[in-house]
Design a protein around this motif. Structure first.
Motif, PDB file in Angstrom:
ATOM      1  N   ASP A   1     -61.637  16.293   3.101  1.00 57.70           N
ATOM      2  CA  ASP A   1     -61.822  16.919   1.790  1.00 57.70           C
ATOM      3  C   ASP A   1     -62.640  18.206   1.908  1.00 57.70           C
ATOM      4  N   ALA A   2     -63.684  18.185   2.740  1.00 52.54           N
ATOM      5  CA  ALA A   2     -64.515  19.392   2.924  1.00 52.54           C
ATOM      6  C   ALA A   2     -63.692  20.516   3.548  1.00 52.54           C
ATOM      7  N   GLU A   3     -62.855  20.172   4.529  1.00 57.15           N
ATOM      8  CA  GLU A   3     -61.994  21.184   5.157  1.00 57.15           C
ATOM      9  C   GLU A   3     -61.010  21.762   4.145  1.00 57.15           C
ATOM     10  N   ARG A   4     -60.436  20.894   3.307  1.00 59.41           N
ATOM     11  CA  ARG A   4     -59.494  21.356   2.282  1.00 59.41           C
ATOM     12  C   ARG A   4     -60.192  22.280   1.281  1.00 59.41           C
ATOM     13  N   ARG A   5     -61.394  21.895   0.845  1.00 58.46           N
ATOM     14  CA  ARG A   5     -62.132  22.748  -0.099  1.00 58.46           C
ATOM     15  C   ARG A   5     -62.481  24.089   0.530  1.00 58.46           C
ATOM     16  N   HIS A   6     -62.877  24.070   1.802  1.00 64.32           N
ATOM     17  CA  HIS A   6     -63.201  25.318   2.506  1.00 64.32           C
ATOM     18  C   HIS A   6     -61.954  26.199   2.605  1.00 64.32           C
ATOM     19  N   ARG A   7     -60.813  25.610   2.972  1.00 67.39           N
ATOM     20  CA  ARG A   7     -59.555  26.363   3.066  1.00 67.39           C
ATOM     21  C   ARG A   7     -59.184  26.925   1.693  1.00 67.39           C
ATOM     22  N   ASP A   8     -59.302  26.105   0.654  1.00 65.41           N
ATOM     23  CA  ASP A   8     -58.969  26.554  -0.698  1.00 65.41           C
ATOM     24  C   ASP A   8     -59.858  27.713  -1.131  1.00 65.41           C
ATOM     25  N   GLU A   9     -61.155  27.629  -0.823  1.00 61.21           N
ATOM     26  CA  GLU A   9     -62.070  28.713  -1.183  1.00 61.21           C
ATOM     27  C   GLU A   9     -61.704  30.002  -0.442  1.00 61.21           C
ATOM     28  N   ARG A  10     -61.348  29.868   0.842  1.00 55.71           N
ATOM     29  CA  ARG A  10     -60.972  31.042   1.648  1.00 55.71           C
ATOM     30  C   ARG A  10     -59.703  31.674   1.083  1.00 55.71           C
ATOM     31  N   LEU A  11     -58.703  30.845   0.772  1.00 49.96           N
ATOM     32  CA  LEU A  11     -57.446  31.377   0.227  1.00 49.96           C
ATOM     33  C   LEU A  11     -57.675  32.009  -1.149  1.00 49.96           C
ATOM     34  N   THR A  12     -58.436  31.335  -1.980  1.00 43.94           N
ATOM     35  CA  THR A  12     -58.696  31.837  -3.333  1.00 43.94           C
ATOM     36  C   THR A  12     -59.431  33.172  -3.278  1.00 43.94           C
ATOM     37  N   SER A  13     -60.325  33.344  -2.315  1.00 38.07           N
ATOM     38  CA  SER A  13     -61.082  34.596  -2.222  1.00 38.07           C
ATOM     39  C   SER A  13     -60.189  35.776  -1.841  1.00 38.07           C
ATOM     40  N   GLN A  14     -59.026  35.519  -1.265  1.00 39.56           N
ATOM     41  CA  GLN A  14     -58.121  36.599  -0.866  1.00 39.56           C
ATOM     42  C   GLN A  14     -57.192  37.042  -1.995  1.00 39.56           C
ATOM     43  N   VAL A  15     -57.042  36.207  -3.007  1.00 39.65           N
ATOM     44  CA  VAL A  15     -56.129  36.504  -4.112  1.00 39.65           C
ATOM     45  C   VAL A  15     -56.897  37.219  -5.221  1.00 39.65           C
ATOM     46  N   PRO A  16     -56.364  38.340  -5.724  1.00 42.68           N
ATOM     47  CA  PRO A  16     -57.048  39.040  -6.829  1.00 42.68           C
ATOM     48  C   PRO A  16     -57.256  38.107  -8.030  1.00 42.68           C
ATOM     49  N   THR A  17     -58.367  38.275  -8.708  1.00 40.81           N
ATOM     50  CA  THR A  17     -58.690  37.391  -9.827  1.00 40.81           C
ATOM     51  C   THR A  17     -57.702  37.516 -10.979  1.00 40.81           C
ATOM     52  N   ASN A  18     -57.009  38.650 -11.068  1.00 41.07           N
ATOM     53  CA  ASN A  18     -56.069  38.821 -12.185  1.00 41.07           C
ATOM     54  C   ASN A  18     -54.676  38.269 -11.872  1.00 41.07           C
ATOM     55  N   PHE A  19     -54.483  37.693 -10.681  1.00 40.70           N
ATOM     56  CA  PHE A  19     -53.179  37.097 -10.370  1.00 40.70           C
ATOM     57  C   PHE A  19     -53.103  35.744 -11.077  1.00 40.70           C
ATOM     58  N   PRO A  20     -51.961  35.435 -11.739  1.00 43.76           N
ATOM     59  CA  PRO A  20     -51.883  34.206 -12.533  1.00 43.76           C
ATOM     60  C   PRO A  20     -52.069  32.938 -11.713  1.00 43.76           C
ATOM     61  N   TRP A  21     -52.773  31.977 -12.308  1.00 43.56           N
ATOM     62  CA  TRP A  21     -52.973  30.689 -11.656  1.00 43.56           C
ATOM     63  C   TRP A  21     -51.767  29.793 -11.814  1.00 43.56           C
ATOM     64  N   ASP A  22     -51.210  29.761 -12.977  1.00 40.27           N
ATOM     65  CA  ASP A  22     -50.105  28.831 -13.199  1.00 40.27           C
ATOM     66  C   ASP A  22     -49.017  29.507 -14.017  1.00 40.27           C
ATOM     67  N   PRO A  23     -48.056  30.134 -13.347  1.00 41.16           N
ATOM     68  CA  PRO A  23     -47.027  30.874 -14.080  1.00 41.16           C
ATOM     69  C   PRO A  23     -46.077  29.980 -14.862  1.00 41.16           C
ATOM     70  N   THR A  24     -45.950  28.725 -14.495  1.00 42.29           N
ATOM     71  CA  THR A  24     -45.035  27.822 -15.202  1.00 42.29           C
ATOM     72  C   THR A  24     -45.700  26.470 -15.418  1.00 42.29           C
ATOM     73  N   PRO A  25     -46.567  26.346 -16.421  1.00 47.09           N
ATOM     74  CA  PRO A  25     -47.202  25.049 -16.645  1.00 47.09           C
ATOM     75  C   PRO A  25     -46.159  23.992 -16.995  1.00 47.09           C
ATOM     76  N   ALA A  26     -46.322  22.835 -16.435  1.00 47.71           N
ATOM     77  CA  ALA A  26     -45.368  21.754 -16.668  1.00 47.71           C
ATOM     78  C   ALA A  26     -45.835  20.926 -17.859  1.00 47.71           C
ATOM     79  N   LEU A  27     -45.198  21.114 -18.975  1.00 50.13           N
ATOM     80  CA  LEU A  27     -45.517  20.355 -20.177  1.00 50.13           C
ATOM     81  C   LEU A  27     -44.389  19.376 -20.458  1.00 50.13           C
TER      82      LEU A  27
END
Length: 180
Positions: free
Chosen positions: A63-89
């Motif tokens: 879990d710690a490795e996954r969180r670290h990887r997620d933080e690293r990937l998230t830091s590379q993506v601009p903050t204005n890029f959409p998180w969820d372009p197609t929410p599943a409702l």
């Protein structure tokens, strides 16, 4: 053990700090109950007998490795890029969200890795569209920059490579790359 977290000190000198909220039995336990634990002979499992709770150190590290990887990937993506372009409702009387079970967790929307992949695709596409857009503008000099960008947007939409929110981001990125 702190009031809100569990600190696991590893043989290699590393430390894992885990929020107790992730473990409901530990979260609601008293300080005395939290402190009453044993480490398995192999050193791979933490056991709280009073609470009937076992926690695998291997799972904590994964879990710690996954969180670290997620933080690293998230830091590379601009903050204005959409998180969820197609929410599943899901339809029905009460609103519902569709989730996926990934690594023992329910995820609604994109994971950090999926979002990084979507951004990387859009960024690459924006870079490739710069010369194409300039060529289109030179071929049709009577068109304004806005008309040229609308032509590019239609071409992207017709290909269905991106979702609408991603296309919005892509067009803004293209505008920035062209200084238009």
């Amino acid at each position: 053990m702190e009031d809100d977290s569990l600190n696991v000190f590893l043989k290699d000198g590393g430390t894992l700090r885990i929020r107790l909220r992730r473990f409901s039995k530990l979260w609601v336990a008293t300080h005395e109950q939290r402190c009453d634990f044993r480490i398995s002979a192999s050193g791979t499992v933490l056991r709280w007998g009073q609470l009937d709770e076992d926690i695998s150190v291997r799972d904590l590290m994964r879990d710690a490795e996954r969180r670290h990887r997620d933080e690293r990937l998230t830091s590379q993506v601009p903050t204005n890029f959409p998180w969820d372009p197609t929410p599943a409702l899901l339809s029905g009387t009460h609103p519902k969200l569709a989730g996926r079970l990934i690594d023992g967790r329910f995820v609604v929307g994109l994971t950090a890795e999926e979002r990084f992949i979507r951004w990387d695709l859009c960024e690459d596409l924006a870079q490739q569209l710069v010369p194409k857009t300039l060529k289109d503008a030179a071929k049709y000099p009577q068109n304004s920059r806005e008309v040229t960008l609308r032509r590019m947007r239609r071409a992207i939409a017709n290909k269905e490579w991106t979702e609408r929110l991603e296309t919005d981001w892509l067009m803004e990125r293209l505008r920035t790359l062209l200084n238009w």
